[in-house]
Scaffold this motif. Structure first.
Motif, mmCIF file in Angstrom:
data_model
loop_
_atom_site.group_PDB
_atom_site.id
_atom_site.type_symbol
_atom_site.label_atom_id
_atom_site.label_comp_id
_atom_site.label_asym_id
_atom_site.label_seq_id
_atom_site.Cartn_x
_atom_site.Cartn_y
_atom_site.Cartn_z
ATOM 1 N N ALA A 1 0.831 -1.209 0.000
ATOM 2 C CA ALA A 1 0.000 0.000 0.000
ATOM 3 C C ALA A 1 0.861 1.252 0.000
ATOM 4 N N ARG A 2 1.911 1.266 0.802
ATOM 5 C CA ARG A 2 2.788 2.436 0.856
ATOM 6 C C ARG A 2 3.567 2.604 -0.447
ATOM 7 N N ALA A 3 3.973 1.491 -1.041
ATOM 8 C CA ALA A 3 4.709 1.564 -2.302
ATOM 9 C C ALA A 3 3.815 2.094 -3.421
ATOM 10 N N VAL A 4 2.580 1.597 -3.493
ATOM 11 C CA VAL A 4 1.638 2.064 -4.515
ATOM 12 C C VAL A 4 1.388 3.558 -4.366
ATOM 13 N N GLU A 5 1.194 4.000 -3.130
ATOM 14 C CA GLU A 5 0.909 5.416 -2.889
ATOM 15 C C GLU A 5 2.122 6.278 -3.224
ATOM 16 N N THR A 6 3.298 5.785 -2.931
ATOM 17 C CA THR A 6 4.517 6.538 -3.216
ATOM 18 C C THR A 6 4.716 6.733 -4.712
ATOM 19 N N ARG A 7 4.283 5.770 -5.493
ATOM 20 C CA ARG A 7 4.454 5.854 -6.947
ATOM 21 C C ARG A 7 3.478 6.832 -7.602
ATOM 22 N N LYS A 8 2.462 7.271 -6.858
ATOM 23 C CA LYS A 8 1.516 8.228 -7.412
ATOM 24 C C LYS A 8 2.138 9.625 -7.424
ATOM 25 N N PRO A 9 1.793 10.455 -8.408
ATOM 26 C CA PRO A 9 2.360 11.815 -8.458
ATOM 27 C C PRO A 9 2.031 12.638 -7.221
ATOM 28 N N ARG A 10 0.820 12.455 -6.694
ATOM 29 C CA ARG A 10 0.398 13.219 -5.518
ATOM 30 C C ARG A 10 -0.170 12.288 -4.454
ATOM 31 N N GLY A 11 0.606 11.302 -4.083
ATOM 32 C CA GLY A 11 0.147 10.361 -3.072
ATOM 33 C C GLY A 11 0.059 10.987 -1.696
ATOM 34 N N MET A 12 -0.684 10.337 -0.813
ATOM 35 C CA MET A 12 -0.879 10.876 0.534
ATOM 36 C C MET A 12 0.353 10.678 1.417
ATOM 37 N N LEU A 13 1.269 9.811 1.003
ATOM 38 C CA LEU A 13 2.508 9.623 1.742
ATOM 39 C C LEU A 13 3.610 9.252 0.765
ATOM 40 N N ARG A 14 4.847 9.412 1.240
ATOM 41 C CA ARG A 14 5.992 9.030 0.437
ATOM 42 C C ARG A 14 6.865 8.084 1.253
ATOM 43 N N ASP A 15 7.161 6.931 0.663
ATOM 44 C CA ASP A 15 7.969 5.930 1.338
ATOM 45 C C ASP A 15 8.830 5.219 0.292
ATOM 46 N N PRO A 16 9.923 5.847 -0.133
ATOM 47 C CA PRO A 16 10.769 5.221 -1.156
ATOM 48 C C PRO A 16 11.363 3.893 -0.716
ATOM 49 N N ARG A 17 11.558 3.693 0.600
ATOM 50 C CA ARG A 17 12.056 2.402 1.072
ATOM 51 C C ARG A 17 11.053 1.293 0.786
ATOM 52 N N ALA A 18 9.763 1.608 0.891
ATOM 53 C CA ALA A 18 8.735 0.608 0.587
ATOM 54 C C ALA A 18 8.809 0.192 -0.876
ATOM 55 N N ARG B 1 -6.475 15.719 5.783
ATOM 56 C CA ARG B 1 -5.999 16.652 4.754
ATOM 57 C C ARG B 1 -5.092 15.977 3.731
ATOM 58 N N ARG B 2 -4.533 14.825 4.084
ATOM 59 C CA ARG B 2 -3.664 14.111 3.140
ATOM 60 C C ARG B 2 -4.476 13.452 2.021
ATOM 61 N N LEU B 3 -5.760 13.270 2.250
ATOM 62 C CA LEU B 3 -6.615 12.588 1.289
ATOM 63 C C LEU B 3 -7.006 13.493 0.139
ATOM 64 N N ALA B 4 -7.060 12.918 -1.053
ATOM 65 C CA ALA B 4 -7.616 13.644 -2.190
ATOM 66 C C ALA B 4 -9.081 13.955 -1.904
ATOM 67 N N PHE B 5 -9.574 15.036 -2.473
ATOM 68 C CA PHE B 5 -10.925 15.507 -2.169
ATOM 69 C C PHE B 5 -11.968 14.426 -2.431
ATOM 70 N N HIS B 6 -11.846 13.698 -3.541
ATOM 71 C CA HIS B 6 -12.882 12.713 -3.875
ATOM 72 C C HIS B 6 -12.908 11.567 -2.861
ATOM 73 N N TYR B 7 -11.761 11.250 -2.251
ATOM 74 C CA TYR B 7 -11.750 10.229 -1.212
ATOM 75 C C TYR B 7 -12.425 10.744 0.056
ATOM 76 N N ARG B 8 -12.227 12.015 0.373
ATOM 77 C CA ARG B 8 -12.882 12.584 1.551
ATOM 78 C C ARG B 8 -14.399 12.551 1.386
ATOM 79 N N VAL B 9 -14.856 12.882 0.194
ATOM 80 C CA VAL B 9 -16.297 12.831 -0.085
ATOM 81 C C VAL B 9 -16.804 11.406 0.018
ATOM 82 N N LEU B 10 -16.048 10.464 -0.561
ATOM 83 C CA LEU B 10 -16.460 9.061 -0.529
ATOM 84 C C LEU B 10 -16.603 8.561 0.899
ATOM 85 N N LEU B 11 -15.660 8.876 1.762
ATOM 86 C CA LEU B 11 -15.722 8.407 3.139
ATOM 87 C C LEU B 11 -16.882 9.046 3.899
ATOM 88 N N ARG B 12 -17.162 10.312 3.615
ATOM 89 C CA ARG B 12 -18.310 10.961 4.268
ATOM 90 C C ARG B 12 -19.622 10.315 3.827
#
Length: 277
Positions: free
Chosen positions: A21-38, A243-254
């Motif tokens: 999960a951390r590796a996938v998110e890190t590979r995104k241009p604007r991921g919610m976290l960065r973990d190059p070790r993952a 705040r780390r979440l993209a807007f559409h994810y925040r809406v989805l969770l609400r």
């Protein structure tokens, strides 16, 4: 480069889910976290990570990671030279994200996991790996005898795989050996445990959740003085995490919190504090 084949028990194999999960998110241009070790570790392992592709639970795993990061960071702001223990550390990289230069840190997991972990990490003066089960009180004695308190214990995706009596035993041992400790863990309600065979990630692995908890507040009765200081769902996260979440994810969770409230409430992240001596 030759890849390492992870040879892990059924429950231990689940450590590869948050890693991916951390590796996938890190590979995104604007991921919610960065973990190059993952990313490096995923690339170095001979494992079919594609089985998890597209799973919505990868999002939940990253939000859990960020929330636990926040709780540990808050603890270290108050206790810069305190001690953090990653229970069921897997291939986590929380130390790399949060090291303040003075924290004492222990990475605890079963021997097969620590053997894999030693291929990527090394012990230092302030950070050490311990090969032991969370249910073995010996690790608590080792931590207490070699590192000062106060203590923060992060049990991320660990205790839910134990039978309840074993979880109760862990709580008793912490109360006896690490008084005043904070413990972060997640709980899964019975409806989630009962339907886990259809879960988008757990259905792909052999491990199964054993402990169900419909009310985290009820755990306060397990130990005199034990207090639940925070409890969150994916739809009610602290602002720094949300705040780390993209807007559409925040809406989805609400939206899910409204139309699928019972499902959202079934999985909670909890912070407990044990009484001091």
């Amino acid at each position: 480069m030759d890849k390492r084949t992870p040879r892990l028990g059924d429950v231990q194999e689940t450590l590869l889910i948050p890693l991916y999960a951390r590796a996938v998110e890190t590979r995104k241009p604007r991921g919610m976290l960065r973990d190059p070790r993952a990313v490096e570790m995923v690339d170095a392992l001979d494992y079919d990570f594609s089985r998890f592709d597209g799973a919505k639970s990868l999002l939940g795993a990253n939000l859990r990671t960020l929330l636990f990061d926040l709780w540990v960071r808050d603890f270290l702001e108050r206790h810069p030279s305190g001690t953090v223990v990653e229970i069921g550390t897997g291939l986590n990289t929380r130390f790399e994200r949060l090291d303040n230069g003075t924290v004492h840190w222990f990475d605890l997991d079963l021997p097969d996991v620590i053997a894999l972990r030693r291929g990527f990490f090394e012990d230092t003066d302030r950070r050490r790996m311990i090969a032991a089960s969370v249910t073995d009180p010996g690790w608590m004695e080792e931590v207490r005898s070699s590192s000062p308190g106060p203590y923060f214990l992060a049990a991320e995706a660990v205790l839910i795989y134990l039978e309840e009596e074993l979880v109760r035993s862990v709580f008793r041992q912490i109360a006896e050996r690490l008084p005043g400790a904070r413990l972060a863990l997640e709980t899964a309600a019975s409806r989630m445990v009962d339907t886990q065979d259809s879960h988008d990630v757990l259905a792909k692995v052999a491990a199964r959740m054993r402990w169900s908890c419909d009310d985290p507040g009820a755990l306060e009765h397990w130990q005199p003085g034990l207090s639940l200081t925070d409890s969150r769902t994916l739809a009610h996260l602290p602002a720094p995490v949300a705040r780390r979440l993209a807007f559409h994810y925040r809406v989805l969770l609400r939206v899910m919190a409204t139309i699928r409230r019972r499902d959202i409430e079934a999985y909670r992240f909890n912070l407990f504090r044990f009484p001091a001596e």
